[in-house]
Design a protein around this motif. Structure first.
Motif, PDB file in Angstrom:
ATOM      1  N   PRO A 151       0.802  -1.232   0.000  1.00 37.51           N
ATOM      2  CA  PRO A 151       0.000   0.000   0.000  1.00 37.51           C
ATOM      3  C   PRO A 151       0.837   1.285   0.000  1.00 37.51           C
ATOM      4  CG  PRO A 151       0.073  -0.929   2.206  1.00 37.51           C
ATOM      5  CD  PRO A 151       0.798  -1.894   1.313  1.00 37.51           C
ATOM      6  N   CYS A 152       2.157   1.149   0.111  1.00 37.36           N
ATOM      7  CA  CYS A 152       3.070   2.307   0.036  1.00 37.36           C
ATOM      8  C   CYS A 152       4.210   1.899  -0.884  1.00 37.36           C
ATOM      9  CB  CYS A 152       3.610   2.682   1.410  1.00 37.36           C
ATOM     10  SG  CYS A 152       2.407   2.601   2.756  1.00 37.36           S
ATOM     11  N   GLN A 153       3.876   1.533  -2.119  1.00 32.67           N
ATOM     12  CA  GLN A 153       4.791   0.734  -2.913  1.00 32.67           C
ATOM     13  C   GLN A 153       6.031   1.477  -3.405  1.00 32.67           C
ATOM     14  OE1 GLN A 153       2.170   1.302  -5.985  1.00 32.67           O
ATOM     15  NE2 GLN A 153       3.755   2.815  -6.290  1.00 32.67           N
ATOM     16  N   GLY A 154       6.036   2.812  -3.352  1.00 33.11           N
ATOM     17  CA  GLY A 154       7.222   3.532  -3.817  1.00 33.11           C
ATOM     18  C   GLY A 154       7.591   3.109  -5.220  1.00 33.11           C
ATOM     19  N   SER A 155       8.857   2.791  -5.428  1.00 29.59           N
ATOM     20  CA  SER A 155       9.317   2.397  -6.761  1.00 29.59           C
ATOM     21  C   SER A 155       9.169   0.909  -7.025  1.00 29.59           C
ATOM     22  CB  SER A 155      10.774   2.831  -6.966  1.00 29.59           C
ATOM     23  OG  SER A 155      11.578   2.323  -5.918  1.00 29.59           O
ATOM     24  N   GLY A 156       8.501   0.187  -6.124  1.00 30.76           N
ATOM     25  CA  GLY A 156       8.106  -1.194  -6.428  1.00 30.76           C
ATOM     26  C   GLY A 156       9.071  -2.274  -5.999  1.00 30.76           C
ATOM     27  N   HIS A 157       9.999  -1.970  -5.081  1.00 32.93           N
ATOM     28  CA  HIS A 157      11.020  -2.944  -4.692  1.00 32.93           C
ATOM     29  C   HIS A 157      10.407  -4.215  -4.109  1.00 32.93           C
ATOM     30  CE1 HIS A 157      14.872  -4.435  -3.689  1.00 32.93           C
ATOM     31  NE2 HIS A 157      14.943  -4.010  -2.449  1.00 32.93           N
ATOM     32  N   VAL A 158       9.406  -4.050  -3.229  1.00 30.80           N
ATOM     33  CA  VAL A 158       8.748  -5.210  -2.616  1.00 30.80           C
ATOM     34  C   VAL A 158       8.006  -6.014  -3.679  1.00 30.80           C
ATOM     35  CG1 VAL A 158       6.855  -5.895  -1.074  1.00 30.80           C
ATOM     36  CG2 VAL A 158       8.554  -4.214  -0.319  1.00 30.80           C
ATOM     37  N   LEU A 159       7.300  -5.332  -4.566  1.00 31.90           N
ATOM     38  CA  LEU A 159       6.521  -6.026  -5.600  1.00 31.90           C
ATOM     39  C   LEU A 159       7.424  -6.793  -6.560  1.00 31.90           C
ATOM     40  CD1 LEU A 159       3.891  -3.233  -6.412  1.00 31.90           C
ATOM     41  CD2 LEU A 159       3.553  -5.292  -5.024  1.00 31.90           C
ATOM     42  N   VAL A 160       8.592  -6.242  -6.853  1.00 31.05           N
ATOM     43  CA  VAL A 160       9.517  -6.912  -7.776  1.00 31.05           C
ATOM     44  C   VAL A 160       9.997  -8.232  -7.186  1.00 31.05           C
ATOM     45  CG1 VAL A 160      11.856  -6.769  -8.737  1.00 31.05           C
ATOM     46  CG2 VAL A 160      10.261  -4.891  -9.080  1.00 31.05           C
ATOM     47  N   TYR A 161      10.317  -8.247  -5.885  1.00 28.01           N
ATOM     48  CA  TYR A 161      10.728  -9.521  -5.297  1.00 28.01           C
ATOM     49  C   TYR A 161       9.545 -10.484  -5.169  1.00 28.01           C
ATOM     50  CZ  TYR A 161      12.497 -13.268  -2.544  1.00 28.01           C
ATOM     51  OH  TYR A 161      12.826 -14.541  -2.141  1.00 28.01           O
ATOM     52  N   ALA A 162       8.371  -9.959  -4.856  1.00 27.98           N
ATOM     53  CA  ALA A 162       7.185 -10.827  -4.814  1.00 27.98           C
ATOM     54  C   ALA A 162       6.957 -11.472  -6.174  1.00 27.98           C
ATOM     55  CB  ALA A 162       5.965 -10.021  -4.381  1.00 27.98           C
ATOM     56  N   PHE A 163       7.225 -10.729  -7.262  1.00 36.30           N
ATOM     57  CA  PHE A 163       7.118 -11.294  -8.611  1.00 36.30           C
ATOM     58  C   PHE A 163       8.016 -12.527  -8.726  1.00 36.30           C
ATOM     59  CE2 PHE A 163       8.215 -11.986 -12.971  1.00 36.30           C
ATOM     60  CZ  PHE A 163       7.155 -11.535 -13.742  1.00 36.30           C
ATOM     61  N   ASP A 164       9.246 -12.412  -8.249  1.00 40.10           N
ATOM     62  CA  ASP A 164      10.180 -13.547  -8.315  1.00 40.10           C
ATOM     63  C   ASP A 164       9.614 -14.770  -7.607  1.00 40.10           C
ATOM     64  OD1 ASP A 164      12.171 -12.239  -9.745  1.00 40.10           O
ATOM     65  OD2 ASP A 164      13.208 -11.521  -7.948  1.00 40.10           O
ATOM     66  N   LEU A 165       9.058 -14.557  -6.428  1.00 34.77           N
ATOM     67  CA  LEU A 165       8.556 -15.692  -5.652  1.00 34.77           C
ATOM     68  C   LEU A 165       7.303 -16.276  -6.306  1.00 34.77           C
ATOM     69  CD1 LEU A 165       9.897 -16.823  -3.166  1.00 34.77           C
ATOM     70  CD2 LEU A 165       8.169 -15.710  -1.755  1.00 34.77           C
ATOM     71  N   PHE A 166       6.427 -15.412  -6.782  1.00 39.30           N
ATOM     72  CA  PHE A 166       5.252 -15.917  -7.505  1.00 39.30           C
ATOM     73  C   PHE A 166       5.684 -16.733  -8.729  1.00 39.30           C
ATOM     74  CE2 PHE A 166       2.402 -12.706  -5.437  1.00 39.30           C
ATOM     75  CZ  PHE A 166       1.362 -13.569  -5.119  1.00 39.30           C
ATOM     76  N   ALA A 167       6.694 -16.248  -9.455  1.00 41.72           N
ATOM     77  CA  ALA A 167       7.149 -16.958 -10.658  1.00 41.72           C
ATOM     78  C   ALA A 167       7.619 -18.367 -10.306  1.00 41.72           C
ATOM     79  CB  ALA A 167       8.267 -16.165 -11.335  1.00 41.72           C
ATOM     80  N   LYS A 168       8.338 -18.513  -9.207  1.00 45.70           N
ATOM     81  CA  LYS A 168       8.809 -19.843  -8.793  1.00 45.70           C
ATOM     82  C   LYS A 168       7.627 -20.755  -8.461  1.00 45.70           C
ATOM     83  CE  LYS A 168      13.460 -18.736  -7.164  1.00 45.70           C
ATOM     84  NZ  LYS A 168      13.597 -17.448  -7.840  1.00 45.70           N
TER      85      LYS A 168
END
Length: 582
Positions: free
Chosen positions: A293-310
């Motif tokens: 909810p305070c995503q800024g430049s998306g650092h948390v979302l980018v790592y979550a993408f990695d984990l979702f991809a796995k």
């Protein structure tokens, strides 16, 4: 990644861009040339923008815009996503490849550009003090317009005063384009997190100005909250939060998953403890939702993408469909800073492109929004009263919780809306209100949805810094945590969770000790399960020294506590790397 070098580059780039755009603005408004006579509509638009905001704000906005675009183009050049390269020369050359190709008579067929004017400039048939630079400007604008189709959030179509104020020096070794190439090395551009670092460093001077004013009791206005609160989260702390929310939720759903092998910061449930329950409705990986909810430049979302991809890989999905499925079903981000939201969407798109090489041919737009204020008129045009909300009949528009969205870019994702009001929003297709009604509906839905995993580094701002409207809002709605925004977000993030959802957060440790949080602590202890907590102490952030900022990171389960959690003390280790290692 050399963050000291990045900090110097980004800060200097901001100074240079503001200076060059300022001088260009003065030239445009005071000179009468043949070229400018053909740009009267853009000049009128520029004058109107200055009148309704200010000269300084226009310059700041245009500088931000071009920094983001140049940064994005350089990142794509370095990763081989642009053919030809837009800001980068081929080895042994000095001109960017796109200009060098044009000089050789080759212009990409996909570029919509006035080819005759371009050739006239390159052949010297058009009066210009610097024809090659003018030609290169045309090519840059055309490249940005080309990428608009795939990434409209980053490359909105350029046909306005933004193009008019593009700096004149773009080809010399001292140009902003050369600075971008030198400041963003090929190696650095292999990591999406460079975008977040650069943005934080770009606005660091503005952050200093805001805090200097705060020392003189000048409150932090809505437009300055991003600069005052932007703080890049160390990657290992991001991994701890994501692995122990999303990762733990998935291992609860599939205990035999091999995902555990990819999660070095995962904390096992102690032997004998009751496994955390699953939220209702999860039947597979496409059902799991994850919000910053305070995503800024998306650092948390980018790592979550990695984990979702796995997880998707383990579930047998095809490589070519995984990025689109993640962006369509799983990841969501909210912020109050439109430029940070641009970068978050861009970082996720680059992550998707890196995963699947043809992703940009048919991209999915990331679910990332920057909250913007909505007018009362739009709200009234979108809701037909009366409606029944929580058993109460509402007949007066002033009673709607939706009215909080008139201050959306100030109150941010702390806003809580009544679901009945969100359901009652009607978009009138074809009306003069349609665009704003779409904004209202989208924002209301993001703010009222429940998300299985909520992970964030919230803004840190005490009551002393809050502007009047924000202070009144938190005192009314977050009585137990009103002392600081970061504590307010502890309450709010649990509200974003459904039953048995998980919240991961890093914030300052003051809520654990100070008497001003004596109501918050028992509330949390009685209503949420502390699944794990890292007491980080001082120097958890590499760029913050001293003892003043002391942090804690934790994962809360949104359910009545059933066991003791896992608590890890890292306060005795004197720097971020040691804390990571331990």
């Amino acid at each position: 990644m050399n963050t000291n070098a990045l900090k110097s580059f980004a800060a200097n780039a901001r100074i240079k861009l503001i200076d060059q755009i300022s001088r260009k603005l003065d030239f445009v408004l005071t000179h009468d040339t043949a070229e400018l006579r053909g740009k009267q509509a853009e000049i009128d638009q520029l004058k109107s923008k200055i009148k309704h905001t200010s000269r300084e704000q226009v310059i700041e906005t245009v500088a931000y815009t071009w920094f983001n675009r140049f940064m994005a183009l350089r990142f794509m050049d370095a990763n081989g996503y642009t053919l030809p390269k837009v800001v980068t020369p081929l080895p042994g050359m000095t001109n960017p490849e796109i200009l060098q190709n044009a000089l050789a008579g080759h212009i990409e067929t996909d570029l919509h550009i006035d080819r005759q004017r371009l050739y006239d400039l390159l052949d010297g048939h058009t009066a210009s003090t610097d024809p090659h630079t003018e030609a290169y400007k045309m090519l840059i604008v055309s490249a940005c317009n080309f990428w608009y189709t795939s990434m409209p959030f980053m490359f909105e179509r350029i046909s306005d005063y933004t193009e008019l104020l593009l700096p004149d020096d773009l080809l010399s070794e001292y140009s902003i384009v050369a600075d971008i190439r030198n400041g963003m090395t090929e190696e650095d551009c292999q990591q999406e997190e460079i975008l977040g670092w650069l943005y934080q460093f770009y606005i660091s001077d503005k952050k200093d100005q805001v805090f200097k004013a705060l020392s003189k009791n000048v409150k932090i206005t809505a437009e300055n909250i991003p600069a005052a609160t932007q703080l890049f989260t160390p990657r290992w702390i991001v991994r701890y939060m994501v692995e122990n929310t999303l990762g733990k939720l998935w291992l609860t759903f599939k205990p035999n998953s091999k995902l555990r092998e990819h999660m070095p910061y995962y904390i096992e449930t102690p032997e004998g403890n009751v496994p955390s329950p699953l939220p209702e409705g999860i039947k597979g990986i496409t059902d799991i939702t994850f919000l910053d909810p305070c995503q800024g430049s998306g650092h948390v979302l980018v790592y979550a993408f990695d984990l979702f991809a796995k997880i998707y890989e383990e579930e047998g999905y095809n490589t070519n469909e995984i990025p689109a499925l993640i962006l369509q079903n799983n990841l969501f981000g909210i912020d109050i800073d439109p430029r940070a939201a641009q970068l978050a969407a861009f970082a996720l798109t680059m992550k998707a492109r890196n995963y699947y090489s043809r992703f940009l041919r048919k991209p999915i737009q990331p679910h990332v929004i920057a909250l913007e204020n909505v007018s009362l008129e739009t709200i009234e045009q979108s809701i037909n009263l009366p409606i029944v909300v929580e058993g109460k009949k509402i007949e007066n528009y002033s009673e709607l919780s939706l009215n909080l969205l008139t201050q959306a870019n100030n109150l941010g994702s702390l806003i809580q809306l009544k679901q009945e009001e969100v359901n009652a929003i009607q978009v009138q297709t074809g009306s003069m209100w349609q665009e704003q009604q779409n904004v209202l509906k989208q924002q209301a839905e993001f703010l009222s949805t429940k998300y299985h995993c909520v992970v964030t580094n919230p803004p840190y701002m005490g009551g002393k810094g809050m502007n009047a409207e924000l202070k009144i809002f938190v005192e009314k709605n977050f009585k137990k945590s009103k002392r600081d925004l970061m504590a307010c977000f502890m309450e709010r993030c649990l509200k974003y969770n459904p039953n048995y959802g998980k919240t991961g957060m890093i914030n300052q440790h003051s809520w654990m000790f100070l008497s001003s949080y004596e109501e918050l602590r028992p509330f949390l202890i009685e209503n949420a399960q502390f699944e794990s907590l890292l007491h980080l102490g001082a120097r958890a952030f590499p760029e913050i020294g001293g003892e003043v900022v002391q942090n804690t990171a934790f994962v809360l389960g949104n359910y009545q506590p059933v066991d003791k959690g896992v608590f890890i003390r890292l306060t005795d280790f004197g720097n971020a790397q040691l804390k990571d290692d331990k």
